[in-house]
Enzyme design. Structure first.
Site, PDB file in Angstrom:
ATOM      1  N   CYS A   1       0.922  -1.228  -0.003  1.00  0.00           N
ATOM      2  CA  CYS A   1      -0.069  -0.023  -0.023  1.00  0.00           C
ATOM      3  C   CYS A   1       0.754   1.270   0.095  1.00  0.00           C
ATOM      4  CB  CYS A   1      -0.859  -0.081   1.303  1.00  0.00           C
ATOM      5  SG  CYS A   1      -2.440   0.838   0.853  1.00  0.00           S
TER       6      CYS A   1
ATOM      7  N   HIS B   1      -3.353  -5.099   1.876  1.00  0.00           N
ATOM      8  CA  HIS B   1      -2.750  -5.218   3.211  1.00  0.00           C
ATOM      9  C   HIS B   1      -2.800  -6.642   3.755  1.00  0.00           C
ATOM     10  CE1 HIS B   1      -2.428  -1.000   4.681  1.00  0.00           C
ATOM     11  NE2 HIS B   1      -3.142  -0.832   4.110  1.00  0.00           N
TER      12      HIS B   1
ATOM     13  N   GLU C   1      -1.295  -7.942   5.910  1.00  0.00           N
ATOM     14  CA  GLU C   1      -1.021  -8.107   7.635  1.00  0.00           C
ATOM     15  C   GLU C   1      -2.363  -7.557   8.117  1.00  0.00           C
ATOM     16  OE1 GLU C   1      -0.659  -5.579   5.413  1.00  0.00           O
ATOM     17  OE2 GLU C   1      -0.774  -3.575   6.483  1.00  0.00           O
TER      18      GLU C   1
END
Ligand SMILES: NC(=O)CC[C@H](N)C(=O)O
Length: 207
Positions: free
Chosen positions: A86, A186, A188
């Site tokens: 990102c 993302h 994560e």
């Protein structure tokens, strides 16, 4: 023992650390995960992850703390693995299509990137993506897009390989050579699903 650094100037770095730690615990990889804020911390790393957040802030903090030159040198070293997610993707790109006066990019990934390509925070979304063409068996990954950028143009089509394109033709994941990875979304924040991090470790760091 390989050392994977997560740039911790700003943004979602703690989540990356947590996902990598989970991979190491689950698979017993010979890898150490560290946060990176200083040239000394960067110097011990074999790989660097540049997290999501706000590329304007990341760029400003890197300039003010004197990290910019160190980061630039590190990411351009072909022996190092690099992954930008990102805002991190924006920060490693060669050129920005918009708001270019706000970010001094690391000019690594040979692409032009468009910031906030899907609109504002309210237009953020989660999409189940089939990544099995590059991550074996990964048919249903929950990709989280938050004010996400897209790769608008590839300058060097020999070096940069699009890995995943949305139905509307927008490129949201790409690799460059065998050591650089970039994602608009993302991984994560994928509800404890660490398959993407596991793949990065195996494919780019421990290879
Ligand atoms: N989730 C994110 O990292 C958002 C990126 C942010 N919109 C930027 O331009 O830097």
């Amino acid at each position: 023992m390989k050392c994977v650094g997560v740039l911790a100037l700003q943004g979602a770095f703690a989540e990356h650390v947590e996902y990598f730690e989970k991979c190491v615990a689950d698979h017993g990889y010979e890898a150490k995960i560290v946060t990176v804020r200083t040239p000394e911390e960067l110097a011990q790393c074999d790989a660097l992850v540049l997290p999501g957040g706000e590329s304007t802030s990341m760029s400003l903090i890197a300039q003010r703390t004197g990290m910019f030159a160190h980061l630039r040198k590190f990411v351009h070293d072909p022996t190092k693995a690099v992954w930008g997610t990102c805002a991190g993707l924006i920060y490693i790109s060669q050129e920005l299509a918009n708001e270019r006066e706000l970010v001094q990019p690391l000019e690594l990934l040979k692409v032009r990137v468009k910031r906030n390509a899907f609109g504002r925070q309210a237009q953020s979304f989660v999409q189940n993506c089939n990544f099995s063409e590059f991550i074996p068996g990964c048919h249903d990954f929950p990709a989280v897009f938050i004010r996400a950028p897209v790769i608008e143009h590839i300058f060097d089509t020999e070096a940069v390989k699009p890995l995943f394109t949305l139905e509307n033709g927008l490129i949201v994941a790409a690799s460059q050579g065998d050591n650089i990875l970039a994602t608009s979304f993302h991984p994560e924040l994928a509800e404890n699903d660490s398959r993407f991090h596991d793949w990065f470790l195996r494919q780019f760091v421990l290879k």
